[in-house]
Motif scaffolding. Structure first.
Motif, mmCIF file in Angstrom:
data_model
loop_
_atom_site.group_PDB
_atom_site.id
_atom_site.type_symbol
_atom_site.label_atom_id
_atom_site.label_comp_id
_atom_site.label_asym_id
_atom_site.label_seq_id
_atom_site.Cartn_x
_atom_site.Cartn_y
_atom_site.Cartn_z
ATOM 1 N N TRP A 187 0.828 -1.207 0.000
ATOM 2 C CA TRP A 187 0.000 0.000 0.000
ATOM 3 C C TRP A 187 0.862 1.255 0.000
ATOM 4 C CZ3 TRP A 187 -5.506 0.488 1.684
ATOM 5 C CH2 TRP A 187 -6.202 -0.718 1.576
ATOM 6 N N VAL A 188 0.384 2.259 -0.698
ATOM 7 C CA VAL A 188 0.950 3.612 -0.609
ATOM 8 C C VAL A 188 0.089 4.375 0.394
ATOM 9 C CG1 VAL A 188 1.450 5.762 -1.821
ATOM 10 C CG2 VAL A 188 1.736 3.560 -3.007
ATOM 11 N N VAL A 189 0.656 4.655 1.558
ATOM 12 C CA VAL A 189 -0.050 5.405 2.596
ATOM 13 C C VAL A 189 0.720 6.694 2.813
ATOM 14 C CG1 VAL A 189 -0.865 5.402 4.976
ATOM 15 C CG2 VAL A 189 -0.832 3.266 3.665
ATOM 16 N N GLY A 190 0.051 7.839 2.682
ATOM 17 C CA GLY A 190 0.798 9.093 2.754
ATOM 18 C C GLY A 190 -0.040 10.272 3.179
ATOM 19 N N GLU A 191 0.649 11.382 3.372
ATOM 20 C CA GLU A 191 0.028 12.644 3.770
ATOM 21 C C GLU A 191 0.972 13.775 3.397
ATOM 22 O OE1 GLU A 191 1.354 13.005 8.375
ATOM 23 O OE2 GLU A 191 -0.262 11.582 7.988
ATOM 24 N N MET A 192 0.533 15.036 3.290
ATOM 25 C CA MET A 192 -0.853 15.404 3.451
ATOM 26 C C MET A 192 -1.192 16.421 2.371
ATOM 27 S SD MET A 192 -0.323 17.323 7.041
ATOM 28 C CE MET A 192 0.881 18.618 7.230
ATOM 29 N N PHE A 193 -2.253 16.182 1.623
ATOM 30 C CA PHE A 193 -2.606 17.096 0.544
ATOM 31 C C PHE A 193 -3.404 18.272 1.085
ATOM 32 C CE2 PHE A 193 -6.001 13.883 0.480
ATOM 33 C CZ PHE A 193 -7.159 14.646 0.412
ATOM 34 N N GLY A 194 -3.240 19.420 0.446
ATOM 35 C CA GLY A 194 -3.842 20.656 0.928
ATOM 36 C C GLY A 194 -5.341 20.715 0.717
ATOM 37 N N SER A 195 -6.026 21.420 1.619
ATOM 38 C CA SER A 195 -7.480 21.575 1.516
ATOM 39 C C SER A 195 -7.909 22.237 0.215
ATOM 40 C CB SER A 195 -7.998 22.396 2.703
ATOM 41 O OG SER A 195 -7.760 21.736 3.925
ATOM 42 N N VAL A 196 -7.027 23.040 -0.380
ATOM 43 C CA VAL A 196 -7.386 23.700 -1.638
ATOM 44 C C VAL A 196 -7.482 22.709 -2.789
ATOM 45 C CG1 VAL A 196 -6.472 25.955 -1.000
ATOM 46 C CG2 VAL A 196 -4.950 24.259 -2.040
ATOM 47 N N LEU A 197 -7.047 21.451 -2.575
ATOM 48 C CA LEU A 197 -7.149 20.432 -3.622
ATOM 49 C C LEU A 197 -8.412 19.599 -3.508
ATOM 50 C CD1 LEU A 197 -3.479 19.038 -3.745
ATOM 51 C CD2 LEU A 197 -4.506 20.840 -5.137
ATOM 52 N N LEU A 198 -9.275 19.898 -2.553
ATOM 53 C CA LEU A 198 -10.471 19.087 -2.363
ATOM 54 C C LEU A 198 -11.320 19.016 -3.626
ATOM 55 C CD1 LEU A 198 -11.522 20.179 1.247
ATOM 56 C CD2 LEU A 198 -10.588 17.965 0.557
ATOM 57 N N GLU A 199 -11.428 20.110 -4.353
ATOM 58 C CA GLU A 199 -12.251 20.095 -5.564
ATOM 59 C C GLU A 199 -11.661 19.159 -6.615
ATOM 60 O OE1 GLU A 199 -14.132 23.163 -8.909
ATOM 61 O OE2 GLU A 199 -13.199 23.949 -7.092
ATOM 62 N N VAL B 100 -11.598 2.954 5.216
ATOM 63 C CA VAL B 100 -10.269 2.789 4.625
ATOM 64 C C VAL B 100 -9.202 2.709 5.717
ATOM 65 C CG1 VAL B 100 -10.843 3.847 2.412
ATOM 66 C CG2 VAL B 100 -9.955 5.273 4.242
ATOM 67 N N THR B 101 -9.420 3.370 6.845
ATOM 68 C CA THR B 101 -8.490 3.221 7.966
ATOM 69 C C THR B 101 -8.455 1.771 8.425
ATOM 70 O OG1 THR B 101 -8.882 5.496 8.694
ATOM 71 C CG2 THR B 101 -7.947 3.981 10.305
ATOM 72 N N GLU B 102 -9.611 1.143 8.492
ATOM 73 C CA GLU B 102 -9.666 -0.274 8.870
ATOM 74 C C GLU B 102 -8.939 -1.139 7.851
ATOM 75 O OE1 GLU B 102 -13.873 -0.744 9.196
ATOM 76 O OE2 GLU B 102 -13.904 -0.348 11.351
ATOM 77 N N ALA B 103 -9.074 -0.788 6.556
ATOM 78 C CA ALA B 103 -8.393 -1.566 5.517
ATOM 79 C C ALA B 103 -6.881 -1.422 5.624
ATOM 80 C CB ALA B 103 -8.879 -1.118 4.138
ATOM 81 N N VAL B 104 -6.413 -0.212 5.918
ATOM 82 C CA VAL B 104 -4.975 -0.002 6.095
ATOM 83 C C VAL B 104 -4.479 -0.760 7.316
ATOM 84 C CG1 VAL B 104 -3.199 1.711 6.619
ATOM 85 C CG2 VAL B 104 -4.952 2.230 4.918
ATOM 86 N N ASP B 105 -5.243 -0.697 8.411
ATOM 87 C CA ASP B 105 -4.834 -1.393 9.634
ATOM 88 C C ASP B 105 -4.752 -2.910 9.414
ATOM 89 O OD1 ASP B 105 -4.632 0.970 10.965
ATOM 90 O OD2 ASP B 105 -6.521 0.770 12.063
ATOM 91 N N ALA B 106 -5.625 -3.428 8.562
ATOM 92 C CA ALA B 106 -5.581 -4.860 8.283
ATOM 93 C C ALA B 106 -4.308 -5.238 7.543
ATOM 94 C CB ALA B 106 -6.807 -5.266 7.460
ATOM 95 N N GLN B 107 -3.789 -4.289 6.743
ATOM 96 C CA GLN B 107 -2.563 -4.547 5.987
ATOM 97 C C GLN B 107 -1.323 -4.220 6.798
ATOM 98 O OE1 GLN B 107 -0.389 -2.002 4.550
ATOM 99 N NE2 GLN B 107 0.917 -3.508 3.534
ATOM 100 N N GLN B 108 -1.428 -3.216 7.677
ATOM 101 C CA GLN B 108 -0.305 -2.788 8.510
ATOM 102 C C GLN B 108 -0.741 -2.802 9.978
ATOM 103 O OE1 GLN B 108 0.597 1.170 7.112
ATOM 104 N NE2 GLN B 108 1.798 0.446 5.390
ATOM 105 N N PRO B 109 -0.779 -3.970 10.589
ATOM 106 C CA PRO B 109 -1.276 -4.060 11.968
ATOM 107 C C PRO B 109 -0.508 -3.136 12.913
ATOM 108 C CG PRO B 109 -0.988 -6.243 11.016
ATOM 109 C CD PRO B 109 -0.363 -5.273 10.054
ATOM 110 N N ARG B 110 -1.243 -2.505 13.806
ATOM 111 C CA ARG B 110 -0.633 -1.585 14.775
ATOM 112 C C ARG B 110 -0.100 -2.405 15.962
ATOM 113 N NH1 ARG B 110 -2.058 3.775 13.848
ATOM 114 N NH2 ARG B 110 -3.580 4.048 12.175
ATOM 115 N N THR B 111 1.030 -3.012 15.770
ATOM 116 C CA THR B 111 1.632 -3.828 16.817
ATOM 117 C C THR B 111 2.191 -2.940 17.920
ATOM 118 O OG1 THR B 111 3.808 -3.823 15.791
ATOM 119 C CG2 THR B 111 2.269 -5.552 15.095
ATOM 120 N N PRO B 112 2.308 -3.444 19.139
ATOM 121 C CA PRO B 112 2.912 -2.644 20.212
ATOM 122 C C PRO B 112 4.313 -2.151 19.860
ATOM 123 C CG PRO B 112 1.778 -4.531 21.139
ATOM 124 C CD PRO B 112 1.754 -4.720 19.651
#
Length: 552
Positions: A109-121, A196-208
């Motif tokens: 998965w490509v998981v990233g941040e963060m795009f600007g609010s002006v790109l919402l349209e 989609v957060t749940e889908a990412v977590d399933a791929q990248q488990p939040r281990t201790p």
């Protein structure tokens, strides 16, 4: 008299006490300040084993305090995710995804941040999803916006999250659809991001272990900016578990206050509300205090999910009378605050519209009326506060948690100006008015929503009301500028007091934790537009050195 472990002399010490006093020397024993003043005041504490350092006129301030951070999320972003600036244009985002994806396996998965609010349209059209699909080479992509309230998911990621053409909008969320085709564009707002957060977590488990790594990395970054205390603004069991484990291992070199999630509004797969509150003492350690709850009472103005007393600018989707709504009904919020106040818990309440501020204050008034006078309340952001409610904040002893990083002239104010009428749209954060009324104000970065946790960005922004990084011209409601003394207090003693840490840190004074920062310039000796160029040379926590600036 026992001798000190460390004595600092020859410094310009801005103590940030109530009198804004200055000193030239201080002594530290067993992790606490034991004397502050001049050479004569510290001389009796010098013994054969005392380390004595003459700083040759260098400036010293207390360990700085970030009153609003999402530290583990920031640490994960630094260690494990694609990063790009919120000022990036859409084409730049596409190319960043393409470059990052080329280094991944075919199913990663490509998981990233963060795009600007002006790109919402732009992200609201199916063509954006197609372009991201192509750039990712068939890999799933999830990107977060600069508010961290909204996400974008490409075709593969939407499928993994179970979002299709017929998927209905969830409560307090929206699956944005292309205006021409009616199909999901990939842009997901507020609670629609949970799938989609749940889908990412399933791929990248939040281990201790992953959580500990992210938490430790974030604290390393905070130390590099002189920050030795912070409030995590949306704590989960994973976040608090990482803090507990670090402290029990002797590796938590910061004071931390956690705000326990009241709902799953923007988070998935984690206990919240009463279930989380019931577990809070599992995570309490000497340096970690789970003493607040967090309420996200509304969304954000650019997506018209913040709750206002007056309507947004009219558009085809919302019409002429849309004001936004709160995520909790007033009676529900009042009951929650009464229930948690009875357990001694304060609250950090996210309010980006003036209507949500009013609802919050109404609930807090009921709590005060029930006799809970000592419970701490914070309005987080408080961008727009009706003048009548500014006075109520003083009467109800409510602190204002401001994040100047989010309202410099630039991306987010531009996005707000597109949906709110003038002059209100640019009359954001009435800090001068609040201080003059006697309201307690303090600073926070909202990192990683704020791209950097550098307190000097926030301090300069408060003093100049201009973008300290020079990315955007002009000022934003310059009449609300405050003094350097006031701004530095907001990011030290003021924040510590709002968080319930005033008995531990925030000032350089006898009895407090020996948290201090040696600076490369005296902020009181440079022009206000140079404050952002102030850097930590050394950061000390509880009398121990935790950061040294690399030499060139």
């Amino acid at each position: 008299m026992s001798h000190a472990d460390l004595v600092i002399t020859g410094a310009v010490v801005h103590t940030v006490d109530a009198d804004h006093s200055r000193a030239t020397a201080f002594a530290v024993r067993d992790g606490r300040f034991v004397a502050v003043g001049g050479d004569a005041d510290v001389a009796p504490f010098i013994g054969d084993a005392t380390v004595v350092r003459d700083l040759g006129g260098a400036a010293v301030v207390p360990g700085l305090v970030d009153g609003h951070a999402h530290h583990l999320i920031a640490g994960e972003g630094d260690l494990f995710q694609l990063r790009f600036a919120p000022t990036a244009g859409f084409d730049e985002v596409v190319e960043a995804v393409r470059s990052y994806a080329e280094g991944l396996g075919p199913d990663e998965w490509v998981v990233g941040e963060m795009f600007g609010s002006v790109l919402l349209e732009e992200f609201s059209r199916e063509e954006a999803r197609r372009r991201i699909d192509d750039a990712a080479g068939g890999r799933p992509v999830v990107l977060t916006d600069d508010s961290h309230h909204n996400k974008f998911a490409n075709t593969v990621a939407l499928a993994a999250a179970g979002i299709g053409d017929a998927t209905p909008d969830p409560d307090h969320g929206r699956i944005v659809r292309d205006p021409d085709t009616g199909r999901p564009s990939g842009l997901l707002m507020e609670s629609a991001t949970i799938a989609v957060t749940e889908a990412v977590d399933a791929q990248q488990p939040r281990t201790p272990e992953r959580s500990r790594q992210a938490s430790a990395r974030a604290i390393e970054i905070l130390h590099s900016y002189g920050v030795t205390a912070f409030q995590d603004a949306a704590a989960t069991v994973e976040i608090m578990g990482a803090l507990r484990d670090l402290d029990e291992g002797g590796d938590l070199h910061a004071w931390v206050v956690s705000s326990l999630l009241s709902s799953e509004f923007l988070f998935a797969n984690t206990p919240h509300g009463d279930e989380l509150v019931a577990r809070r003492e599992e995570f309490r350690t000497p340096h970690h205090r789970p003493d607040f709850v967090k309420v996200a009472l509304d969304g954000i103005p650019p997506t018209q999910t913040a709750a206002f007393l007056t309507p947004y600018l009219a558009d085809e989707e919302h019409g002429h009378a849309h004001c936004g709504t709160t995520t909790m009904a007033p009676d529900e919020l009042e009951a929650w605050l009464l229930r948690t106040a009875a357990q001694g818990l304060g609250a950090k309440i996210h309010c980006t519209g003036d209507a949500s501020v009013r609802v919050a204050l109404d609930a807090i008034e009921a709590v005060r009326g029930a006799g809970h006078d000592g419970v701490r309340y914070q309005i987080a952001h408080g961008q727009f506060i009706h003048p009548d409610d500014r006075r109520r904040m003083l009467r109800l002893a409510v602190s204002n948690d401001m994040s100047p990083y989010l309202w410099f002239p630039g991306v987010i104010p531009d996005a707000i100006a597109a949906v709110r009428a003038q002059p209100e749209a640019t009359q954001m954060h009435p800090v001068r008015d609040l201080i003059d009324l006697g309201v307690h104000v303090f600073g926070g970065s909202d990192w990683p929503v704020g791209e950097s946790p550098n307190p000097w960005e926030g301090i300069q922004g408060l003093v100049t009301r201009a973008d300290p990084l020079g990315r955007a011209p002009g000022t934003l409601w310059a009449e609300q500028a405050i003094t350097l003394d006031e701004a530095l207090t907001a990011f030290s003693r003021g924040a510590a007091e709002a968080m319930g840490l005033g008995d531990e840190t925030g000032s350089i004074a006898p009895g407090l934790s020996a948290d201090f920062v040696i600076l490369d310039q005296d902020p009181f000796a440079v022009p206000s537009d140079r404050l952002v160029h102030t850097h930590a040379v050394e950061t000390w926590f509880a009398g121990g050195l935790v950061y040294t600036r690399p030499t060139d």
